[in-house]
Design a protein around this motif. Structure first.
Motif, PDB file in Angstrom:
ATOM      1  N   UNK A 119       0.836  -1.200   0.000  1.00  0.00           N
ATOM      2  CA  UNK A 119       0.000   0.000   0.000  1.00  0.00           C
ATOM      3  C   UNK A 119       0.874   1.254   0.000  1.00  0.00           C
ATOM      4  N   UNK A 120       1.859   1.294   0.888  1.00  0.00           N
ATOM      5  CA  UNK A 120       2.754   2.454   0.992  1.00  0.00           C
ATOM      6  C   UNK A 120       3.504   2.654  -0.329  1.00  0.00           C
ATOM      7  N   UNK A 146      10.011   0.782   2.771  1.00  0.00           N
ATOM      8  CA  UNK A 146      10.503   0.125   3.991  1.00  0.00           C
ATOM      9  C   UNK A 146      10.799   1.154   5.084  1.00  0.00           C
ATOM     10  N   UNK A 147      11.331   2.314   4.667  1.00  0.00           N
ATOM     11  CA  UNK A 147      11.614   3.375   5.633  1.00  0.00           C
ATOM     12  C   UNK A 147      10.325   3.857   6.301  1.00  0.00           C
ATOM     13  N   UNK A 148       9.310   4.117   5.494  1.00  0.00           N
ATOM     14  CA  UNK A 148       8.029   4.582   6.042  1.00  0.00           C
ATOM     15  C   UNK A 148       7.410   3.499   6.920  1.00  0.00           C
ATOM     16  N   UNK A 149       7.426   2.259   6.455  1.00  0.00           N
ATOM     17  CA  UNK A 149       6.875   1.152   7.242  1.00  0.00           C
ATOM     18  C   UNK A 149       7.582   1.056   8.598  1.00  0.00           C
ATOM     19  N   UNK A 150       8.895   1.183   8.600  1.00  0.00           N
ATOM     20  CA  UNK A 150       9.654   1.125   9.859  1.00  0.00           C
ATOM     21  C   UNK A 150       9.292   2.251  10.810  1.00  0.00           C
ATOM     22  N   UNK A 151       9.132   3.453  10.279  1.00  0.00           N
ATOM     23  CA  UNK A 151       8.757   4.595  11.120  1.00  0.00           C
ATOM     24  C   UNK A 151       7.337   4.422  11.649  1.00  0.00           C
ATOM     25  N   UNK A 152       6.413   3.985  10.783  1.00  0.00           N
ATOM     26  CA  UNK A 152       5.034   3.768  11.219  1.00  0.00           C
ATOM     27  C   UNK A 152       5.010   2.716  12.330  1.00  0.00           C
ATOM     28  N   UNK A 153       5.746   1.637  12.148  1.00  0.00           N
ATOM     29  CA  UNK A 153       5.797   0.593  13.176  1.00  0.00           C
ATOM     30  C   UNK A 153       6.343   1.146  14.485  1.00  0.00           C
ATOM     31  N   UNK A 154       7.450   1.862  14.434  1.00  0.00           N
ATOM     32  CA  UNK A 154       8.025   2.454  15.644  1.00  0.00           C
ATOM     33  C   UNK A 154       7.071   3.456  16.276  1.00  0.00           C
ATOM     34  N   UNK A 155       6.349   4.184  15.431  1.00  0.00           N
ATOM     35  CA  UNK A 155       5.383   5.170  15.919  1.00  0.00           C
ATOM     36  C   UNK A 155       4.246   4.493  16.677  1.00  0.00           C
ATOM     37  N   UNK A 156       3.611   3.481  16.077  1.00  0.00           N
ATOM     38  CA  UNK A 156       2.458   2.860  16.738  1.00  0.00           C
ATOM     39  C   UNK A 156       2.870   2.019  17.939  1.00  0.00           C
ATOM     40  N   UNK A 157       4.108   1.549  17.952  1.00  0.00           N
ATOM     41  CA  UNK A 157       4.593   0.804  19.122  1.00  0.00           C
ATOM     42  C   UNK A 157       5.155   1.742  20.190  1.00  0.00           C
ATOM     43  N   UNK A 158       5.041   3.030  19.916  1.00  0.00           N
ATOM     44  CA  UNK A 158       5.470   4.095  20.837  1.00  0.00           C
ATOM     45  C   UNK A 158       6.952   3.994  21.191  1.00  0.00           C
ATOM     46  N   UNK A 159       7.743   3.722  20.171  1.00  0.00           N
ATOM     47  CA  UNK A 159       9.193   3.648  20.343  1.00  0.00           C
ATOM     48  C   UNK A 159       9.870   4.971  19.993  1.00  0.00           C
ATOM     49  N   UNK A 160       9.096   5.934  19.511  1.00  0.00           N
ATOM     50  CA  UNK A 160       9.613   7.255  19.182  1.00  0.00           C
ATOM     51  C   UNK A 160       9.085   8.250  20.203  1.00  0.00           C
ATOM     52  N   UNK A 161       9.936   9.212  20.591  1.00  0.00           N
ATOM     53  CA  UNK A 161       9.535  10.143  21.642  1.00  0.00           C
ATOM     54  C   UNK A 161       8.878  11.415  21.110  1.00  0.00           C
ATOM     55  N   UNK A 162       9.118  11.740  19.854  1.00  0.00           N
ATOM     56  CA  UNK A 162       8.534  12.962  19.288  1.00  0.00           C
ATOM     57  C   UNK A 162       7.021  12.802  19.139  1.00  0.00           C
ATOM     58  N   UNK A 163       6.320  13.920  19.026  1.00  0.00           N
ATOM     59  CA  UNK A 163       4.873  13.907  18.848  1.00  0.00           C
ATOM     60  C   UNK A 163       4.479  13.536  17.427  1.00  0.00           C
ATOM     61  N   UNK A 164       3.212  13.255  17.248  1.00  0.00           N
ATOM     62  CA  UNK A 164       2.681  12.828  15.956  1.00  0.00           C
ATOM     63  C   UNK A 164       3.020  13.811  14.843  1.00  0.00           C
TER      64      UNK A 164
END
Length: 185
Positions: A119-120, A146-164
């Motif tokens: 999809x991405x 793959x880059x976007x998928x990795x960021x989305x995964x890290x985002x939804x798993x709350x592995x990133x500290x920055x805001x949405x």
């Protein structure tokens, strides 16, 4: 009579999906069984199998619905700039964070990752108009996807500290830069 049948089918499918989604959020995909879905939905196994082959088929049905919703969002954000559009996209993932986190957190949801990656990549291909002759469009799409998928995964798993919004803007800027770098002026 067919109206009654249609309503019963819809009612059964809704019960199955609701039970599955609750269990997905509570227990995770790997622990779900058809038996546990039917017990929670208060239906027979026969009813389940009238609608779905197995829990993976049910998952695919639900994921396809989510991807359809993302597709609608992608169509709506076309008028927005690249970065603004990415912010809208990430807000969708934030709103459905628990669902996507449950899928990314499971070892058994490889098909979900493949579907989301496809999809991405399709959405990115719509942005890549004319690739430089020395660039390989397939490599660029796979790299960016793959880059976007990795960021989305890290985002939804709350592995990133920055805001949405910050994450989305950075992803949008990076995509915009990479697409511009790969494209013929």
């Amino acid at each position: 009579m067919s109206n009654q049948t249609d309503r019963r089918i819809v009612k059964s499918q809704n019960a199955i999906k609701s039970a599955f989604l609750l269990m997905l959020l509570e227990d995770g995909f790997d622990k779900i069984t058809v038996k546990s879905i039917t017990e929670r939905a208060d239906i027979s196994r026969k009813t389940f199998y009238l609608h779905y082959v197995d829990k993976y088929d049910l998952l695919d049905s639900i994921v396809n619905k989510q991807l359809e919703e993302l597709g609608v969002i992608c169509e709506q954000k076309k008028e927005k700039g690249f970065i603004e559009g990415t912010v809208i996209w990430f807000h969708y993932f934030a709103e459905h964070q628990a669902f996507f986190a449950a899928l990314f957190g499971s070892d058994s949801t490889v098909s979900f990752r493949k579907q989301l990656l496809q999809f991405i990549m399709h959405q990115l291909s719509l942005k890549l108009h004319r690739i430089r002759p020395e660039k390989d469009a397939e490599v660029i799409l796979k790299f960016l996807g793959m880059a976007v998928l990795g960021i989305v995964e890290s985002f939804v798993l709350r592995q990133l500290t920055a805001g949405t919004e910050d994450i989305a803007r950075q992803v949008g800027e990076l995509l915009e830069q990479n697409i511009a770098n790969a494209s013929v002026e």
